[in-house]
Design a protein around this motif. Structure first.
Motif, short mmCIF file in Angstrom:
data_model
loop_
_atom_site.label_atom_id
_atom_site.label_comp_id
_atom_site.label_asym_id
_atom_site.label_seq_id
_atom_site.Cartn_x
_atom_site.Cartn_y
_atom_site.Cartn_z
N MET A 182 0.84 -1.16 0.00
CA MET A 182 0.00 0.00 0.00
C MET A 182 0.89 1.24 0.00
O MET A 182 1.79 1.37 0.81
CB MET A 182 -0.90 -0.03 1.23
CG MET A 182 -1.79 1.15 1.33
SD MET A 182 -2.54 1.21 2.95
CE MET A 182 -4.23 1.12 2.55
N ARG A 183 0.63 2.13 -0.87
CA ARG A 183 1.44 3.34 -1.01
C ARG A 183 0.99 4.41 -0.03
O ARG A 183 -0.19 4.54 0.28
CB ARG A 183 1.34 3.88 -2.42
CG ARG A 183 2.05 3.00 -3.40
CD ARG A 183 2.40 3.81 -4.57
NE ARG A 183 3.66 3.30 -5.08
CZ ARG A 183 4.16 3.62 -6.23
NH1 ARG A 183 3.53 4.46 -6.99
NH2 ARG A 183 5.29 3.13 -6.63
N ASN A 184 1.95 5.20 0.40
CA ASN A 184 1.68 6.31 1.29
C ASN A 184 1.09 7.45 0.47
O ASN A 184 1.74 7.97 -0.44
CB ASN A 184 2.99 6.73 1.96
CG ASN A 184 2.82 7.84 2.96
OD1 ASN A 184 1.89 8.62 2.89
ND2 ASN A 184 3.75 7.90 3.89
N PRO A 185 -0.15 7.88 0.78
CA PRO A 185 -0.77 8.93 -0.05
C PRO A 185 -0.03 10.27 0.03
O PRO A 185 0.00 11.02 -0.95
CB PRO A 185 -2.19 9.05 0.52
CG PRO A 185 -2.16 8.37 1.84
CD PRO A 185 -1.03 7.38 1.81
N ASP A 186 0.57 10.57 1.19
CA ASP A 186 1.33 11.81 1.30
C ASP A 186 2.53 11.79 0.36
O ASP A 186 2.82 12.77 -0.32
CB ASP A 186 1.82 12.03 2.75
CG ASP A 186 0.66 12.29 3.70
OD1 ASP A 186 -0.20 13.13 3.37
OD2 ASP A 186 0.61 11.64 4.76
N LEU A 187 3.23 10.67 0.33
CA LEU A 187 4.40 10.55 -0.54
C LEU A 187 3.98 10.59 -2.01
O LEU A 187 4.67 11.18 -2.83
CB LEU A 187 5.17 9.27 -0.21
CG LEU A 187 6.53 9.12 -0.85
CD1 LEU A 187 7.42 10.31 -0.51
CD2 LEU A 187 7.19 7.84 -0.40
#
Length: 96
Positions: free
Chosen positions: A1-6
């Motif tokens: 799962m990717r970090n939305p902030d990044l």
């Protein structure tokens, strides 16, 4: 799962790079970083917290490793009926 902030910051970096090339024909990484930091303080704050947590995790891991290496390991488990002076002379491991 990717970090939305990044993910948002990565897209902002790409946008700033494109804008810099369009305006000046080149881009400086530090200038890009400053622009993105100024435009997205909430994402930077969240990312900063994560980076700090990662750094502290690494620090804790090193300290735990260092601390466990300093502890004295028992040279021999207690052997009932064997005098301590004799137990000290026994090898650290005995297989039966």
């Amino acid at each position: 799962m990717r970090n939305p902030d990044l993910t948002q910051l990565r897209e902002a970096v790409r946008t700033e790079i494109a804008r810099a090339f369009k305006a000046a024909g080149f881009a400086r990484p530090r200038d890009i970083a400053r622009q993105v930091c100024a435009a997205h303080p909430e994402n930077i704050s969240a990312l900063g917290g994560r980076l700090a947590e990662d750094a502290l995790t690494d620090l804790a891991r090193r300290e735990l490793k260092h601390n466990t290496q300093q502890r004295e390991s028992p040279s021999q488990m207690g052997l009932p009926g064997v005098p301590e002076a004799l137990a000290i002379q026994l090898p650290p491991a005995i297989s039966i």
